[in-house]
Design an enzyme around this catalytic site. Structure first.
Site, short mmCIF file in Angstrom:
data_model
loop_
_atom_site.label_atom_id
_atom_site.label_comp_id
_atom_site.label_asym_id
_atom_site.label_seq_id
_atom_site.Cartn_x
_atom_site.Cartn_y
_atom_site.Cartn_z
N SER A 277 0.87 -1.18 0.00
CA SER A 277 0.00 0.00 0.00
C SER A 277 0.90 1.22 0.00
O SER A 277 2.01 1.19 0.55
CB SER A 277 -0.88 0.03 1.25
OG SER A 277 -1.43 1.32 1.44
N TYR B 178 -1.55 -1.09 10.17
CA TYR B 178 -1.63 -1.37 8.73
C TYR B 178 -0.42 -0.80 8.00
O TYR B 178 0.19 -1.47 7.15
CB TYR B 178 -2.93 -0.77 8.20
CG TYR B 178 -3.23 -1.01 6.74
CD1 TYR B 178 -3.85 -2.19 6.32
CD2 TYR B 178 -2.94 -0.05 5.77
CE1 TYR B 178 -4.16 -2.40 4.98
CE2 TYR B 178 -3.24 -0.25 4.44
CZ TYR B 178 -3.84 -1.43 4.04
OH TYR B 178 -4.15 -1.62 2.71
#
Ligand SMILES: NC(=O)c1ccc[n+]([C@@H]2O[C@H](COP(=O)([O-])OP(=O)(O)OC[C@H]3O[C@@H](n4cnc5c(N)ncnc54)[C@H](O)[C@@H]3O)[C@@H](O)[C@H]2O)c1
Length: 240
Positions: free
Chosen positions: A133, A146
């Site tokens: 990401s 995350y």
């Protein structure tokens, strides 16, 4: 020499996509299928036609890859797209929440890579594509777990690439920006509208706009020189 076996590209490749029942993984699985490859989808969702797996569970991963290998014969390409996203400011984050994210989004990538690396090195051809990401690079509010997991995926991909490139097993990651999938469904429309307005492209991406980057990394000769790289289909949000 590190020459790919040209004959491999005359036939269809055997591709495993984790998290391939939804979103980015599904678009990638569909794109490989459309290009004539044989695809096994591994997912926790238990959808028809998929092989059930919890990527954070060692025994489950082992069993799922054994099933994929018996279905496909071999595994030429692995795409790790399984992932989850929860949100919390760090000061309120429980250890369980932290551990779950690291287990699925980072340890899951390790476990799945470990299942395929040996055989790929032996056949002297393999491509591993890990979906990270852009938050690995820029971080995200309420997303320390995350962001850390995804930064781990980027670093894991680089380290593994160093171990395997000489055997023509190429490992790279894709670091998408915001993409319209069920993963971001839970985020408020207000936040999403503000986020869209701040993007150079003024819109989120679609899963089908990420899939061609995976196809590029798996392609020959297009993907042959990518080793430990992080490609960013991200609407211009991050320019490393
Ligand atoms: N959507 C975005 O904006 C975005 C941006 C950057 C990166 N990503 C990453 O892309 C990947 C795919 O996300 P998406 O947006 O397509 O989400 P998604 O929710 O549509 O798909 C994720 C898939 O992973 C599966 N999954 C979740 N936990 C699992 C587990 N423990 N074992 C096996 N399968 C599991 C789910 O069942 C689902 O099919 C994720 O790694 C995510 O972090 C998404």
């Amino acid at each position: 020499m590190n020459n790919p076996d040209a004959s491999r590209f005359a036939e269809s490749r055997a591709v495993v996509v984790t998290g391939g029942a939804s979103g980015i993984g599904k678009a990638i699985a569909d794109a490989f299928t459309a290009s004539g490859d044989r695809v096994a989808v591994l997912d926790r969702s238990g959808m028809a036609g998929t092989i059930a797996v919890d990527v954070s569970d060692e025994a489950s991963v082992r069993a799922a890859f054994a099933a994929a290998r018996s279905e496909l014969g071999t595994i030429d390409v692995l795409v790790n797209s399984a992932g989850l996203l929860t949100e919390s400011p760090l000061e309120d984050m429980t250890l369980a929440m932290w551990n779950e994210t690291i287990a699925v989004d980072l340890t899951g990538v390790f476990l799945c890579c470990r299942e395929v690396v040996g055989a790929m090195r032996q056949q002297r051809w393999g491509r591993i594509i890990n979906i990270a990401s852009q938050l690995a690079i820029k971080g995200g509010t309420g997303l320390s777990h995350y962001s850390a997991a995804k930064a781990g995926v980027v670093a894991l991909s680089k380290a593994l690439a160093l171990e395997t490139a000489a055997d023509n097993v190429l490992v790279n990651s894709i670091a998408p920006g915001p993409i319209e999938t069920p993963l971001v469904d839970g985020i408020s429309e207000e936040w999403k509208a503000a986020k869209r307005a701040g993007l150079p492209l003024l819109r989120f991406g679609l899963p089908a706009e990420v899939a061609p980057t995976a196809l590029l990394l798996a392609s020959d000769p297009g993907g042959n020189l990518y080793v430990g790289q992080t490609l960013g289909p991200n609407s211009g949000d991050v320019m490393p």
